[in-house]
Motif scaffolding. Structure first.
Motif, PDB file in Angstrom:
ATOM      1  N   LEU A 102     -45.981  46.175  -5.529  1.00 12.55           N
ATOM      2  CA  LEU A 102     -45.865  47.078  -4.389  1.00 12.55           C
ATOM      3  C   LEU A 102     -46.659  48.354  -4.641  1.00 12.55           C
ATOM      4  N   GLY A 103     -46.478  48.967  -5.815  1.00 14.07           N
ATOM      5  CA  GLY A 103     -47.178  50.212  -6.132  1.00 14.07           C
ATOM      6  C   GLY A 103     -48.682  50.031  -6.207  1.00 14.07           C
ATOM      7  N   ARG A 104     -49.119  48.932  -6.816  1.00 14.05           N
ATOM      8  CA  ARG A 104     -50.552  48.675  -6.952  1.00 14.05           C
ATOM      9  C   ARG A 104     -51.209  48.503  -5.571  1.00 14.05           C
ATOM     10  N   GLY A 105     -50.564  47.759  -4.702  1.00 13.40           N
ATOM     11  CA  GLY A 105     -51.119  47.569  -3.360  1.00 13.40           C
ATOM     12  C   GLY A 105     -51.156  48.854  -2.560  1.00 13.40           C
ATOM     13  N   ILE A 106     -50.123  49.667  -2.675  1.00 13.56           N
ATOM     14  CA  ILE A 106     -50.108  50.944  -1.951  1.00 13.56           C
ATOM     15  C   ILE A 106     -51.228  51.846  -2.448  1.00 13.56           C
ATOM     16  N   GLY A 107     -51.460  51.849  -3.759  1.00 11.34           N
ATOM     17  CA  GLY A 107     -52.570  52.635  -4.289  1.00 11.34           C
ATOM     18  C   GLY A 107     -53.895  52.205  -3.677  1.00 11.34           C
ATOM     19  N   ALA A 108     -54.095  50.896  -3.543  1.00  8.08           N
ATOM     20  CA  ALA A 108     -55.329  50.393  -2.936  1.00  8.08           C
ATOM     21  C   ALA A 108     -55.447  50.830  -1.481  1.00  8.08           C
ATOM     22  N   LEU A 109     -54.335  50.813  -0.749  1.00  4.97           N
ATOM     23  CA  LEU A 109     -54.372  51.213   0.650  1.00  4.97           C
ATOM     24  C   LEU A 109     -54.593  52.713   0.806  1.00  4.97           C
TER      25      LEU A 109
ATOM     26  N   PHE B  79     -48.983  52.371  -9.094  1.00  2.00           N
ATOM     27  CA  PHE B  79     -49.554  53.172  -8.010  1.00  2.00           C
ATOM     28  C   PHE B  79     -50.642  54.096  -8.547  1.00  2.00           C
ATOM     29  N   ARG B  80     -50.348  54.808  -9.614  1.00  2.00           N
ATOM     30  CA  ARG B  80     -51.309  55.752 -10.191  1.00  2.00           C
ATOM     31  C   ARG B  80     -52.540  55.027 -10.740  1.00  2.00           C
ATOM     32  N   ASP B  81     -52.325  53.894 -11.409  1.00  2.00           N
ATOM     33  CA  ASP B  81     -53.448  53.164 -11.989  1.00  2.00           C
ATOM     34  C   ASP B  81     -54.396  52.617 -10.921  1.00  2.00           C
ATOM     35  N   ALA B  82     -53.892  52.368  -9.717  1.00  2.00           N
ATOM     36  CA  ALA B  82     -54.726  51.818  -8.650  1.00  2.00           C
ATOM     37  C   ALA B  82     -55.545  52.875  -7.923  1.00  2.00           C
ATOM     38  N   LEU B  83     -55.200  54.152  -8.115  1.00  2.00           N
ATOM     39  CA  LEU B  83     -55.888  55.221  -7.395  1.00  2.00           C
ATOM     40  C   LEU B  83     -57.250  55.514  -8.010  1.00  2.00           C
ATOM     41  N   MET B  84     -58.196  55.862  -7.150  1.00  2.00           N
ATOM     42  CA  MET B  84     -59.483  56.337  -7.638  1.00  2.00           C
ATOM     43  C   MET B  84     -59.277  57.631  -8.416  1.00  2.00           C
TER      44      MET B  84
ATOM     45  N   VAL C  18     -45.203  59.646  -1.723  1.00  2.00           N
ATOM     46  CA  VAL C  18     -44.643  58.389  -1.225  1.00  2.00           C
ATOM     47  C   VAL C  18     -43.166  58.651  -0.954  1.00  2.00           C
ATOM     48  N   ARG C  19     -42.784  58.659   0.319  1.00  2.00           N
ATOM     49  CA  ARG C  19     -41.452  59.080   0.734  1.00  2.00           C
ATOM     50  C   ARG C  19     -40.638  57.899   1.260  1.00  2.00           C
ATOM     51  N   ASP C  20     -39.339  57.953   1.021  1.00  2.00           N
ATOM     52  CA  ASP C  20     -38.444  56.985   1.662  1.00  2.00           C
ATOM     53  C   ASP C  20     -38.403  57.273   3.163  1.00  2.00           C
ATOM     54  N   ALA C  21     -38.463  56.232   3.954  1.00  2.00           N
ATOM     55  CA  ALA C  21     -38.406  56.403   5.407  1.00  2.00           C
ATOM     56  C   ALA C  21     -37.077  57.006   5.825  1.00  2.00           C
ATOM     57  N   LEU C  22     -37.132  57.938   6.755  1.00  2.00           N
ATOM     58  CA  LEU C  22     -35.907  58.585   7.233  1.00  2.00           C
ATOM     59  C   LEU C  22     -35.057  57.631   8.063  1.00  2.00           C
ATOM     60  N   HIS C  23     -35.712  56.783   8.846  1.00  2.00           N
ATOM     61  CA  HIS C  23     -34.974  55.879   9.732  1.00  2.00           C
ATOM     62  C   HIS C  23     -34.535  54.597   9.038  1.00  2.00           C
ATOM     63  N   GLY C  24     -35.032  54.343   7.830  1.00  2.00           N
ATOM     64  CA  GLY C  24     -34.617  53.178   7.073  1.00  2.00           C
ATOM     65  C   GLY C  24     -34.822  51.889   7.838  1.00  2.00           C
ATOM     66  N   GLU C  25     -33.832  51.021   7.807  1.00  2.00           N
ATOM     67  CA  GLU C  25     -33.952  49.718   8.459  1.00  2.00           C
ATOM     68  C   GLU C  25     -33.776  49.798   9.974  1.00  2.00           C
TER      69      GLU C  25
ATOM     70  N   GLN D 123     -35.405  50.517  -7.806  1.00  2.00           N
ATOM     71  CA  GLN D 123     -34.924  49.643  -8.874  1.00  2.00           C
ATOM     72  C   GLN D 123     -35.854  49.633 -10.087  1.00  2.00           C
ATOM     73  N   ALA D 124     -37.094  50.069  -9.907  1.00  2.00           N
ATOM     74  CA  ALA D 124     -38.052  50.071 -11.034  1.00  2.00           C
ATOM     75  C   ALA D 124     -39.074  51.169 -10.788  1.00  2.00           C
ATOM     76  N   THR D 125     -38.591  52.405 -10.779  1.00  2.00           N
ATOM     77  CA  THR D 125     -39.444  53.541 -10.437  1.00  2.00           C
ATOM     78  C   THR D 125     -40.633  53.676 -11.378  1.00  2.00           C
ATOM     79  N   GLY D 126     -40.405  53.494 -12.669  1.00  2.00           N
ATOM     80  CA  GLY D 126     -41.486  53.629 -13.628  1.00  2.00           C
ATOM     81  C   GLY D 126     -42.599  52.622 -13.394  1.00  2.00           C
ATOM     82  N   ALA D 127     -42.229  51.368 -13.168  1.00  2.00           N
ATOM     83  CA  ALA D 127     -43.228  50.330 -12.929  1.00  2.00           C
ATOM     84  C   ALA D 127     -44.004  50.614 -11.647  1.00  2.00           C
TER      85      ALA D 127
END
Length: 391
Positions: free
Chosen positions: A302-309, A339-344, A354-361, A330-334
């Motif tokens: 998830l983090g790697r893909g978000i970094g790419a986007l 995420f950081r490694d994928a960034l330029m 990267v924020r948690d959505a306010l409206h959630g589900e 559940q795995a903040t460090g991972a």
């Protein structure tokens, strides 16, 4: 006789006031006037006109200590209504909302297996019941679907293995004058976060929502980028995943397959869950070594893909909806490392938050409400509403 053009101009400021009221629930007339840059006298005249048109009312706010009670703007009890539906992977909900954008759930149900036709029939009956109760007030039906929407059609409902799903049954029990809007769930959730949620303070936001797979939207100035046919934001079908895995969409290597409950189940050797969202919640409560390992793998993807986007879209903020926030938690460090490694390199010092959505589900349903209100609170639509009331 007032021309159509003059009538539209007459309702332009009214439409702006309704937008302010929706974006700032519980706002007073004076505060709304300040946002619009109009004087108190103009605000009083405008509010009186909208009350006469059964669009806006002023109600007493909940008491907060001593002092004079405050009156706040609210939807008129006899004003136009939006019916907003949310068709998900395992269930559906139907709500109604006035021009203040506050949804009230009026019907819901769950469905399993391939019972999509039965679910649509149930939704149709519920929509028909809403119309019978509010025949003179129902102005639009806005539907959020966990599938690919193109040119106002549901062209692929991957979660149920369906293509070119006919949604005409949903409108069978309502008249043609009721506007019908169809949107992807993640796109509408992105709209909600940009307008009234965790990204309301930025101009360019990327919203990503994990349910069964992952979808999202790039939202610029409060409007999702729709693409040439309205099908933009299918991020789950970018080949960020394992090329050896075939996605139900027909492609290989989709990111979808690495970031949801199905991915967790695969890492644990479990069967594909019928409810991937519920599976994520259940697994999060286990906290054993094997589940933690599975969460690390999924959170890293998830983090790697978000970094790419982020490299692709350059958003000012990213919001996480559905169970995406839970997966990260559940795995903040991972997640953070990937995420950081994928960034330029130039982005690493100050990446977008990267924020948690306010409206959630509830994001898709809230977004469906907002999309419906965008349609029925234009100057033309307000003029038409008043015209029908006069007729």
């Amino acid at each position: 006789m007032v021309s159509a053009h003059a009538e539209r101009l007459r309702w332009h400021t009214a439409a702006q006031l309704l937008t302010v009221m929706r974006d700032a629930p519980g706002i007073t007339r004076a505060a709304a006037a300040a946002r619009l840059g109009i004087g108190s006298g103009s605000a009083s005249e405008l509010t009186a006109r909208l009350r006469k048109a059964h669009l806006v009312d002023e109600v007493r706010a909940p008491a907060q200590g001593r002092g004079r009670p405050t009156a706040v703007l609210a939807a008129h009890p006899e004003g136009p209504l939006i019916a907003a539906a949310d068709l998900g992977v395992a269930g559906w909900r139907l709500a109604i909302a006035g021009v203040d954008g506050r949804p009230e759930i009026v019907a819901h149900d769950e469905y399993a297996g391939h019972e999509l036709s039965a679910a649509l029939a149930g939704m149709s009956r519920a929509i028909g019941a809403v119309h019978r109760r509010h025949a003179d007030r129902l102005a639009a039906l806005s539907v959020s679907v966990a599938g690919t929407v193109s040119d106002a059609r549901l062209v692929q409902f991957t979660a149920r293995g369906s293509r070119d799903v006919d949604l005409a049954v949903l409108t069978a029990k309502i008249p043609r004058r009721v506007a019908v809007l169809l949107g992807n769930d993640a796109t509408l959730a992105g709209l909600a976060e940009a307008r009234t949620g965790a990204a309301r303070d930025v101009t360019t936001a990327l919203h990503l929502m994990v349910a069964q797979g992952i979808g999202g939207a790039l939202v610029v100035n409060g409007e999702p980028v729709a693409g040439g046919h309205g099908a933009a934001g299918e991020y789950g079908h970018v080949p960020f995943g394992d090329p050896g895995l075939r996605c139900p969409c027909g492609a290989r290597g989709c990111w979808d397959l690495t970031v949801d409950g199905r991915a967790l189940a695969r890492h644990l050797g479990d069967r594909v869950p019928t409810d991937p969202i519920g599976y994520v919640h259940d697994l999060a409560a286990r906290r054993d070594a094997l589940s933690r390992s599975a969460f690390r793998k999924v959170a890293a993807s998830l983090g790697r893909g978000i970094g790419a986007l982020v490299n692709l879209h350059d958003p000012e903020a990213v919001t996480l909806g559905g169970v995406a926030a839970l997966l990260r938690a559940q795995a903040t460090g991972a997640f953070d490392d990937a995420f950081r490694d994928a960034l330029m390199a130039f982005r690493k010092a100050s990446p977008p938050p990267v924020r948690d959505a306010l409206h959630g589900e509830d994001g898709p349903l809230q977004g469906a409400v907002l999309a419906g209100l965008d349609h029925v609170t234009t100057p033309d639509a307000l003029a038409a509403w008043v015209g029908r009331r006069r007729a």
